[in-house]
Design an enzyme around this catalytic site. Structure first.
Site, mmCIF file in Angstrom:
data_model
loop_
_atom_site.group_PDB
_atom_site.id
_atom_site.type_symbol
_atom_site.label_atom_id
_atom_site.label_comp_id
_atom_site.label_asym_id
_atom_site.label_seq_id
_atom_site.Cartn_x
_atom_site.Cartn_y
_atom_site.Cartn_z
ATOM 1 N N PRO A 294 0.776 -1.240 0.000
ATOM 2 C CG PRO A 294 -0.014 -1.000 2.182
ATOM 3 C CD PRO A 294 0.681 -1.979 1.275
ATOM 4 C CE LYS A 298 1.135 5.256 -8.552
ATOM 5 N NZ LYS A 298 0.398 6.351 -7.899
ATOM 6 C CE1 TYR A 386 2.007 9.009 -2.449
ATOM 7 C CE2 TYR A 386 0.470 10.704 -3.202
ATOM 8 C CZ TYR A 386 0.880 9.791 -2.244
ATOM 9 O OH TYR A 386 0.155 9.658 -1.077
#
Ligand code: PHB
Length: 392
Positions: A294, A298, A386
């Site tokens: 985690p 994503k 990100y």
């Protein structure tokens, strides 16, 4: 008693991937039936991911005029990397002109369920799927038992497994002897939900001597926080006071605002990519096809990226009788999946302290954190991944 229905696309799983797929197919004039083993209440109450990439948000705004991503959700223009007693902000808009949104998955699901049910989607809850019968290769059949315990078969032109990491559909796609590429990590996350205001305006990813912690959020009243733990840790074991002490020790420089802990859980860290994503007229998307740890946030975003590709391929196959895009689905999806696998693995290794880490490992890791945080090129690489690479 038994019943059978026919549709163009049978979708197993009413998570974000399955629901968005049904919407994109409907936009192309393609009917679908969705089945899920859970109840609507269970689906809407599952506390999972919280971060949406820019491309995911753009898609939700496009397909759902009533999405609450901009009202209940919040745009986040950066995160903080904390290590060696210093904070380093990664400024997303300045670096890559994109942002992320903190909008919990269960809120996304409420929006999507309402959207699809309003449109008259055939969506059946409480249906347990036993498997997919592909004996007629052009008309695979989902074999299931419905909420009343009666047999149900859904015959389709195509079946999609959006049924999560314990996918039942996967067996119809991958060789049972070697389902895929798999890796486990020597740590997990101890996660809590607590009733308190946010302790920080943005998420803090902290690499401390005692291990990793993440200060995340859910709403103005409820916060989500995690700390690195043994993967076999018992979520019931520590007292609330012990949990707060552990969290606080791992984010030196920030005073955490505590409050009643209303949920606790331990998340295991795994990376997985199924060996095959499609066989004939059955394909996998989301956690059925891959799992990421985690740390990079994503999971849900990657599931939605699969669905964008697959919906285009299904439109070509079922509307234009063009098989090219479906033949290319696996290769195209895997390009992004392996980039996301790499990013999630990299963020995980960058931020966690392995149980057997030597002094060399620790110092090298802090060197890597400095390489990223002190260089615009390093921060840009992180920000690009990100906030999410553009969707096809
Ligand atoms: C979360 O809020 O659950 C969350 C946020 C960021 C991550 C992982 C999980 O990287």
């Amino acid at each position: 008693m038994s019943s059978s229905v026919s549709t163009r696309v049978a979708i197993v799983g009413a998570g974000p991937a399955g629901l968005i797929l049904s919407q994109l197919l409907a936009d192309a004039g393609i009917d679908s039936v969705i089945v899920d083993s859970r109840s609507r209440e269970d689906i809407e109450a599952t506390i999972r991911a919280g971060i949406l990439e820019q491309g995911t948000v753009d898609l939700l705004r496009r397909i759902d005029p009533d999405t609450r991503v901009d009202t209940v959700g919040n745009r986040h223009d950066g995160i903080e990397l904390r290590f060696g007693d210093e904070g380093h902000r990664i400024d997303f808009p300045a670096l890559v002109g994109r942002s992320v949104w903190l909008y919990p998955q269960h809120e996304v699901l409420k929006d999507l369920l309402a959207l699809r049910l309003r449109a008259g989607q055939d969506l059946r809850f409480g249906v347990s799927v036993a498997g997919v019968d592909s004996s007629d290769p052009k008309h695979p059949v989902v074999v299931a038992t419905d909420a009343r315990g009666e047999s149900l078969s859904v015959t389709a032109d195509f079946v999609v497994g959006a049924d999560g990491s314990r996918s039942v559909v996967r067996a119809a796609v991958t060789d049972a002897r070697s389902t895929g590429h798999f890796r486990e990590y020597p740590y997990g996350w101890f996660g809590i939900l607590c009733e308190a205001p946010p302790s920080s305006p943005e998420l803090i990813y902290s690499n401390s001597e005692a291990g990793f912690a993440l200060i995340s959020q859910r709403s103005p009243e409820v916060q989500r926080m995690y700390f690195q733990c043994d993967p076999g840790a018992d979520p019931a074991a520590p007292s609330d006071a012990e949990i707060w002490d552990t969290l606080q020790a791992r984010v030196p420089g920030t005073t955490l605002i505590d409050g009643p802990i209303i949920q606790r859980d331990v998340l295991r860290f795994r990376s997985f990519v199924a060996r095959d994503l499609r066989r004939g007229r059955v394909a996998l998307v989301g956690d059925a096809a891959h799992t990421v740890p985690p740390t990079g946030a994503k999971g849900m975003n990657l599931a939605i990226a699969d669905v964008v590709l697959l919906s285009d391929a299904l439109r070509a196959l079922l509307v234009d009788q063009n098989e090219g895009p479906i033949d290319g689905y696996e290769e195209r999806a895997l390009d992004r999946i392996w980039k996301a696998q790499h990013f999630s693995w990299w963020m995980t290794n960058l931020l966690h302290v392995a149980p057997d880490a030597t002094e060399f490992d620790r110092r090298r890791q802090l060197g890597e954190l400095r390489t990223v945080a002190e260089s615009e090129a390093g921060r840009t690489l992180l920000a690009e991944a990100y906030t999410g690479w553009p969707l096809s």
